[in-house]
Each structure stands twice: as C-alpha cells, then as structure tokens.
Write a protein that holds these residues in place. Sequence first.
Motif, PDB file in Angstrom:
ATOM      1  N   ASP A  65       0.847  -1.195   0.000  1.00 25.61           N
ATOM      2  CA  ASP A  65       0.000   0.000   0.000  1.00 25.61           C
ATOM      3  C   ASP A  65       0.881   1.244   0.000  1.00 25.61           C
ATOM      4  O   ASP A  65       1.996   1.226   0.502  1.00 25.61           O
ATOM      5  N   GLU A  94       2.469  -3.131  11.255  1.00 26.07           N
ATOM      6  CA  GLU A  94       2.081  -3.277   9.858  1.00 26.07           C
ATOM      7  C   GLU A  94       3.059  -2.546   8.937  1.00 26.07           C
ATOM      8  O   GLU A  94       3.254  -2.928   7.795  1.00 26.07           O
ATOM      9  N   ASP A 116      -1.269  -1.824  14.219  1.00 28.31           N
ATOM     10  CA  ASP A 116      -1.520  -1.121  12.955  1.00 28.31           C
ATOM     11  C   ASP A 116      -1.561   0.349  13.370  1.00 28.31           C
ATOM     12  O   ASP A 116      -2.537   0.797  13.966  1.00 28.31           O
ATOM     13  N   LEU A 118      -1.801   3.309  11.895  1.00 27.38           N
ATOM     14  CA  LEU A 118      -2.871   4.165  11.381  1.00 27.38           C
ATOM     15  C   LEU A 118      -3.693   3.346  10.393  1.00 27.38           C
ATOM     16  O   LEU A 118      -3.220   3.005   9.315  1.00 27.38           O
ATOM     17  N   ASP A 119      -4.890   3.033  10.818  1.00 27.94           N
ATOM     18  CA  ASP A 119      -5.783   2.226   9.987  1.00 27.94           C
ATOM     19  C   ASP A 119      -6.754   3.148   9.253  1.00 27.94           C
ATOM     20  O   ASP A 119      -7.289   4.081   9.846  1.00 27.94           O
ATOM     21  N   GLY A 120      -6.949   2.872   7.963  1.00 25.38           N
ATOM     22  CA  GLY A 120      -7.856   3.703   7.164  1.00 25.38           C
ATOM     23  C   GLY A 120      -7.171   4.958   6.660  1.00 25.38           C
ATOM     24  O   GLY A 120      -7.808   5.969   6.385  1.00 25.38           O
ATOM     25  N   SER A 121      -5.852   4.874   6.531  1.00 17.55           N
ATOM     26  CA  SER A 121      -5.083   6.091   6.256  1.00 17.55           C
ATOM     27  C   SER A 121      -5.400   6.705   4.893  1.00 17.55           C
ATOM     28  O   SER A 121      -5.148   7.892   4.693  1.00 17.55           O
ATOM     29  N   ASN A 211     -16.964  -3.776   0.847  1.00 12.69           N
ATOM     30  CA  ASN A 211     -16.647  -3.019  -0.364  1.00 12.69           C
ATOM     31  C   ASN A 211     -17.324  -3.719  -1.545  1.00 12.69           C
ATOM     32  O   ASN A 211     -16.810  -4.694  -2.086  1.00 12.69           O
ATOM     33  N   TYR A 244     -20.396   1.681   4.736  1.00  4.18           N
ATOM     34  CA  TYR A 244     -18.992   1.323   4.537  1.00  4.18           C
ATOM     35  C   TYR A 244     -18.135   2.585   4.493  1.00  4.18           C
ATOM     36  O   TYR A 244     -18.226   3.366   3.561  1.00  4.18           O
ATOM     37  N   GLY A 246     -14.669   2.465   4.989  1.00  4.22           N
ATOM     38  CA  GLY A 246     -13.376   2.157   4.380  1.00  4.22           C
ATOM     39  C   GLY A 246     -12.235   2.335   5.362  1.00  4.22           C
ATOM     40  O   GLY A 246     -11.074   2.274   4.992  1.00  4.22           O
ATOM     41  N   SER A 247     -12.587   2.583   6.628  1.00  4.18           N
ATOM     42  CA  SER A 247     -11.625   2.518   7.738  1.00  4.18           C
ATOM     43  C   SER A 247     -12.132   1.388   8.620  1.00  4.18           C
ATOM     44  O   SER A 247     -13.200   1.518   9.224  1.00  4.18           O
ATOM     45  N   LEU A 248     -11.375   0.306   8.681  1.00  3.58           N
ATOM     46  CA  LEU A 248     -11.839  -0.855   9.437  1.00  3.58           C
ATOM     47  C   LEU A 248     -12.237  -0.492  10.865  1.00  3.58           C
ATOM     48  O   LEU A 248     -13.287  -0.904  11.350  1.00  3.58           O
ATOM     49  N   TYR A 264     -14.692  -8.556   4.928  1.00  2.00           N
ATOM     50  CA  TYR A 264     -13.672  -8.396   3.892  1.00  2.00           C
ATOM     51  C   TYR A 264     -13.260  -9.799   3.445  1.00  2.00           C
ATOM     52  O   TYR A 264     -12.285 -10.365   3.918  1.00  2.00           O
ATOM     53  N   LYS A 277      -7.163  -9.469   2.209  1.00  2.00           N
ATOM     54  CA  LYS A 277      -6.524  -8.148   2.275  1.00  2.00           C
ATOM     55  C   LYS A 277      -6.086  -7.758   3.685  1.00  2.00           C
ATOM     56  O   LYS A 277      -5.029  -7.185   3.879  1.00  2.00           O
ATOM     57  N   ARG A 279      -4.853  -7.830   7.607  1.00  2.00           N
ATOM     58  CA  ARG A 279      -3.733  -8.527   8.252  1.00  2.00           C
ATOM     59  C   ARG A 279      -4.184  -9.207   9.529  1.00  2.00           C
ATOM     60  O   ARG A 279      -4.832  -8.597  10.385  1.00  2.00           O
ATOM     61  N   GLU A 283      -4.812  -6.568  12.546  1.00  2.00           N
ATOM     62  CA  GLU A 283      -6.191  -6.118  12.338  1.00  2.00           C
ATOM     63  C   GLU A 283      -7.203  -7.184  12.792  1.00  2.00           C
ATOM     64  O   GLU A 283      -8.009  -6.929  13.687  1.00  2.00           O
TER      65      GLU A 283
HETATM   66  P1  AHG Z   1      -4.648   0.472   6.388  1.00  2.00           P
HETATM   67  O1  AHG Z   1      -5.035   1.915   6.193  1.00  2.00           O
HETATM   68  O2  AHG Z   1      -4.112   0.185   7.760  1.00  2.00           O
HETATM   69  O3  AHG Z   1      -3.748  -0.047   5.304  1.00  2.00           O
HETATM   70  O4  AHG Z   1      -5.983  -0.420   6.332  1.00  2.00           O
HETATM   71  C1  AHG Z   1      -6.893  -0.225   5.298  1.00  2.00           C
HETATM   72  C2  AHG Z   1      -7.899  -1.300   5.363  1.00  2.00           C
HETATM   73  C3  AHG Z   1      -9.027  -1.088   6.341  1.00  2.00           C
HETATM   74  O5  AHG Z   1      -8.955   0.010   7.173  1.00  2.00           O
HETATM   75  C4  AHG Z   1     -10.255  -0.982   5.497  1.00  2.00           C
HETATM   76  O6  AHG Z   1     -11.286  -1.692   6.065  1.00  2.00           O
HETATM   77  C5  AHG Z   1      -9.848  -1.557   4.191  1.00  2.00           C
HETATM   78  O7  AHG Z   1      -8.469  -1.417   4.097  1.00  2.00           O
HETATM   79  C6  AHG Z   1     -10.515  -0.866   3.051  1.00  2.00           C
HETATM   80  O8  AHG Z   1     -10.148  -1.506   1.900  1.00  2.00           O
HETATM   81  P2  AHG Z   1     -10.856  -1.213   0.486  1.00  2.00           P
HETATM   82  O9  AHG Z   1     -10.455   0.166   0.107  1.00  2.00           O
HETATM   83  O10 AHG Z   1     -10.265  -2.274  -0.401  1.00  2.00           O
HETATM   84  O11 AHG Z   1     -12.328  -1.382   0.678  1.00  2.00           O
END
Ligand code: AHG
Length: 337
Positions: A65, A94, A116, A118-121, A211, A244, A246-248, A264, A277, A279, A283
């Motif tokens: 990423d 991570e 992790d 920063l998740d959802g960065s 997603n 959704y 997009g930040s877990l 996911y 996808k 971890r 995660e």
């Molecule tokens: P990170 O920012 O730690 O790499 O994690 C991103 C993860 C998670 O937060 C989220 O649920 C997922 O990626 C979103 O993925 P998509 O954009 O593929 O939906």
Amino acid sequence: MQKHKVVTIQRHIVEQERLFPRATGDFTGLMWDLTLAAKTISREVNKAGLADILGITGEQNVSGDTVKKLDVYANERIFKAMDHGGHLCVMASEENEDIIPIPDEFPKGKYVLMFDPLDGSSNIDANVSVGTIFSIHRKKTTGKEATIEDCLRKGTEQVAAGYIVYGSSTMMVYTTGQGVHGFTLDPSIGEFLLSHENIKIPSKGKIYSINEGNANTWDEGTKKYIAYLKESDAATGRPYSLRYIGSLVADFHRNLLYGGIFLYPADYKDPKKPKAKLRLLYEAAPLALIVEQAGGLASTGKERILDIQAAELHQKAPLIIGSKEDVLMYEKFFKQK
Ligand code: AHG
Ligand code: MN
Ligand code: MN
C-alpha cells in the motif's frame, strides 16, 4: 454533586490489573505508555488538515500500500512511546517488514506489542475517521532476546487488545479478557474517561459493511449472502442497510455499538489462490478478541479468527466480524457455496 463517578483509563486499568492477584503493575505501565502515544497521534490527526504533514511519501509498506506521512508519524510515535518503559521485549507493526527489537540501552520486559499504527489512512485527506489497532501477548520463547516466534501467535493467546478511533471524538476501546470498555478523550484535560462500560454487541444487526465494488471477485457463498441481506422480509429485519467507511476501525466501532456485520472476504479472481486483504496479527486477531468479549463472532467463513496460528508476520486473512447471528448466517452461506 456529580451524578456519575469519573473513571480515567488509568484508574480502570489499575483496577482491572488488581483482579489478577499476581500482577506486578507491568501491564498498567504498558497501557499508560500506549495511551500517551494515542493522545499524541490524536492531536496530530486533528490538526492534519492544517499541517504540512499531509501527502504521500511515495514509499510502499510491506503489504504494497502507499504509505502516507501520518502512517509514518503514528508508527514512530508508538515505537518511541513504548521502547523504553521496560515492559516490552519486542514489537511488530504493519509498517515494518521485520520484528522491531527493543533498543539495547533499554530494559526488556515480558510483553509483545503488535500494531496497525494508522488504519484507514487513505481516508485522512478527506477528514474521515481513522484508527490505531493494538494486540498484546506475553513473551513465549525462553531465551534472553525475543524472536519472531514471540509474534507468530494464535489470537486466543492475546493478553489484551484494543483500538483507538480518531473520529468526531477520540475513543479508546480495549479488553483484557474481562469485557470490553470504551473511553472518550476529554481534550480539555487530556484524559480518556470511561464512557462505554462493558460494551455488548447486539446479537443481530441491520447493517452490513463490505466493499461492494469487489463483488465480481467474491466466492459464490458471499454473493448469495449479500443478495440475501438485500431481500425484503420484515420478519428477519431485511433488507439491511449498507454502511462502509473504508476505515476498518471506524466500520467495526459503529457495528460494535449498533450491531451488524463487517466483511472483507478473500478475492477469488484466481479460485485456486484466494487472496485476503486484512492482516491477521494487526487487524483481524485484535478485533476478533474484542468482538468475542462483546458477545459477537469473528470468522474467515469457515474458521474462528482467534484459532488461526500465524505463520508469517504479515499474514492476511478473510475477516467476517460482528453480531453473532449475522456471522453464523454468513458461515452457513459460505459453506453451501
Ligand atoms: P490500512 O489503512 O491500515 O492499510 O488499512 C486499510 C484497510 C481497512 O482500514 C479498510 O477496512 C480496508 O483497508 C478498506 O479496503 P478497500 O479500500 O479495499 O475497501
Ligand atoms: Mn489497517
Ligand atoms: Mn495501517
């Protein structure tokens, strides 16, 4: 007179540790250091729109990423807050390919921290909630220096796990296996205060989080399950609503409080090599401990997340997590195919 007693996270952690008669205070110290890191990251996230910290460094992390500057900042903050306390023997993040040793000049402790930072960065530029996830284990190997074996663990062996969500307010949620407790940061006094005691996830929700852009890559079971959630049937509370972020962490936190399911699943473009996808160690496993402590479930579709023995530091796993009845229903669909 104040109606409720004010419980800081420090007081709560000390009281939790007292439940274990042989506790040495080490765990309390570790959590204290971690809350300091959380407060510092929270401050930085809150001013990210103002500071020159935004933008892409251009590097890629080990999972491929794009790394944002705030990921790097959060990673360093946690490492610097945790390296010298004498509570840890090793860390893993991570953002780092290998395990992170404790520098030689500092004493080593008995705990392992995986995170992790920063998740959802990818959401940060748009002012959308992001988070930090952490998982704590006890050292397993008996040698003086900790090794990768101390990190390659089963989720059931976790001593504690938690997350911080940097949202409309900053919250820290954690478990030591005695229920799940949530604390809200009061920025005026710089303390996390108990706001959500003993969180329980509703046994069934009305929200699904996935997603859907990936629908073409799903296995047949997932396709049928999502189609099922969209059917109208008042008796079973369908259709569900899609939410959704997009930040877990943020998606998980909402579903923990309201009930529902986050998915996911693996990508089955190559059916012989399904690709997950998220971890396992940073995660899936920590959130799985939290959801189970709150009465929910976390599964790959066929296996309990907490039962997976990690073979690699950056191992990935499908993650289906949330309300018990919803995850059980998904497993039924996944098995039928
Ligand atoms: P990170 O920012 O730690 O790499 O994690 C991103 C993860 C998670 O937060 C989220 O649920 C997922 O990626 C979103 O993925 P998509 O954009 O593929 O939906
Ligand atoms: Mn993440
Ligand atoms: Mn991350």
